[in-house]
Design a protein around this motif. Sequence first.
Motif, short mmCIF file in Angstrom:
data_model
loop_
_atom_site.label_atom_id
_atom_site.label_comp_id
_atom_site.label_asym_id
_atom_site.label_seq_id
_atom_site.Cartn_x
_atom_site.Cartn_y
_atom_site.Cartn_z
N ARG A 49 69.30 48.58 77.81
CA ARG A 49 70.68 48.13 77.62
C ARG A 49 71.55 48.81 78.67
O ARG A 49 71.48 50.03 78.85
CB ARG A 49 71.17 48.50 76.21
CG ARG A 49 72.64 48.11 75.94
CD ARG A 49 73.06 48.59 74.55
NE ARG A 49 74.47 48.28 74.27
CZ ARG A 49 74.89 47.16 73.72
NH1 ARG A 49 74.01 46.24 73.39
NH2 ARG A 49 76.17 46.95 73.50
N THR A 94 75.57 49.10 80.12
CA THR A 94 77.00 48.82 79.93
C THR A 94 77.73 49.11 81.24
O THR A 94 77.58 50.18 81.82
CB THR A 94 77.59 49.70 78.81
OG1 THR A 94 76.86 49.46 77.60
CG2 THR A 94 79.06 49.37 78.58
N THR A 115 81.52 49.12 83.12
CA THR A 115 82.97 49.07 82.94
C THR A 115 83.64 49.31 84.28
O THR A 115 83.18 50.11 85.09
CB THR A 115 83.46 50.12 81.92
OG1 THR A 115 83.07 51.42 82.37
CG2 THR A 115 82.86 49.87 80.55
N SER A 173 84.39 44.08 82.51
CA SER A 173 83.29 44.89 81.99
C SER A 173 82.19 43.97 81.49
O SER A 173 82.33 42.75 81.47
CB SER A 173 83.79 45.79 80.86
OG SER A 173 84.26 45.01 79.78
N VAL A 225 78.00 43.85 79.30
CA VAL A 225 76.82 44.45 78.69
C VAL A 225 75.62 43.59 79.06
O VAL A 225 75.66 42.37 78.98
CB VAL A 225 76.95 44.54 77.16
CG1 VAL A 225 75.65 45.05 76.54
CG2 VAL A 225 78.12 45.43 76.77
N THR A 265 78.62 52.84 85.12
CA THR A 265 77.45 52.21 84.52
C THR A 265 76.71 53.21 83.64
O THR A 265 76.48 54.35 84.05
CB THR A 265 76.50 51.67 85.60
OG1 THR A 265 77.21 50.79 86.47
CG2 THR A 265 75.34 50.92 84.98
#
Length: 286
Positions: A32, A34, A36, A43, A45, A241
Amino acid sequence: MRFTSRALCCALTMLAPIAITAQSQNLAIDFRTTVTVAGTPDSGVIVGRAVGSGDKVRMDLTMKGAGAQVSPLAADGAMSMILSDSGKTVTYLDTKGSRYIRMRPAEMFAQSQQMGMKMNLSNTRATVDSLGPGPAILGHPTTHYRIGTGLTMNIDAMGQQQTVSIATTSDYYYATDIKGSVNPFASFSGADMASTLSGSSKEFAEKMKAAQAKLPKATPLKATSSATMTIAGMPPRVTNTDAVVTGIKWVAADPKAFEVPASYKALDMSSLNVQQPQSGGAIPPN
């Protein structure tokens, strides 16, 4: 960026070589990521699985948010990609539209320069620091490395000039007890772009090679990074990240998973409406 050739724009946006070490088995990694962007709603995911087989890796991704777009194809939230030639060739698959596009990022830069675009690199750096043991992740002991890259691109194309500076810092946690090397995070830009750009500078290429030699041939289980892109006359863009492996195991992957289905239609970059490049997180050199 106010101007850029199509090839440069695409390469800046879509670079996705992955570090691959040949193995007789297939390492499957769930992860996973993420992403931003400071001060903006840009942003995203990314949730996916990377499966390695020999010099090839297949990644199946589910993406949400503008910052999660890593493909030149409109993927509508889901996409797949195949990395071959030890990451030098990238094939993006649109499984819903039965389309694909294949590219070799390093060759794209060479072609753009042949078309008249001039690009000089300066202020280059590539560093790797070993910081000792890291935390256990999913029960696997890790070792901690910090990677830094930086460069300034002076671009001259279509009668205009542009200066772009990119600086990245990332912390990687490599498993010490897993035989095999697949980097599931390397498709989300940063130093991967720097690695490809090193072909434009012998000095930078040597720095990248020296940095690569300091990294373990192992699988990272966690990575955090910050990448700053500064374009002359515009505010800096800072992208953070945070990526982590959520599951890992050995599997027997179907060899056809690393091939493009015969029914898929091949596209080229000229058929795509590529937007302004995104800046991704920092990834260690391949």
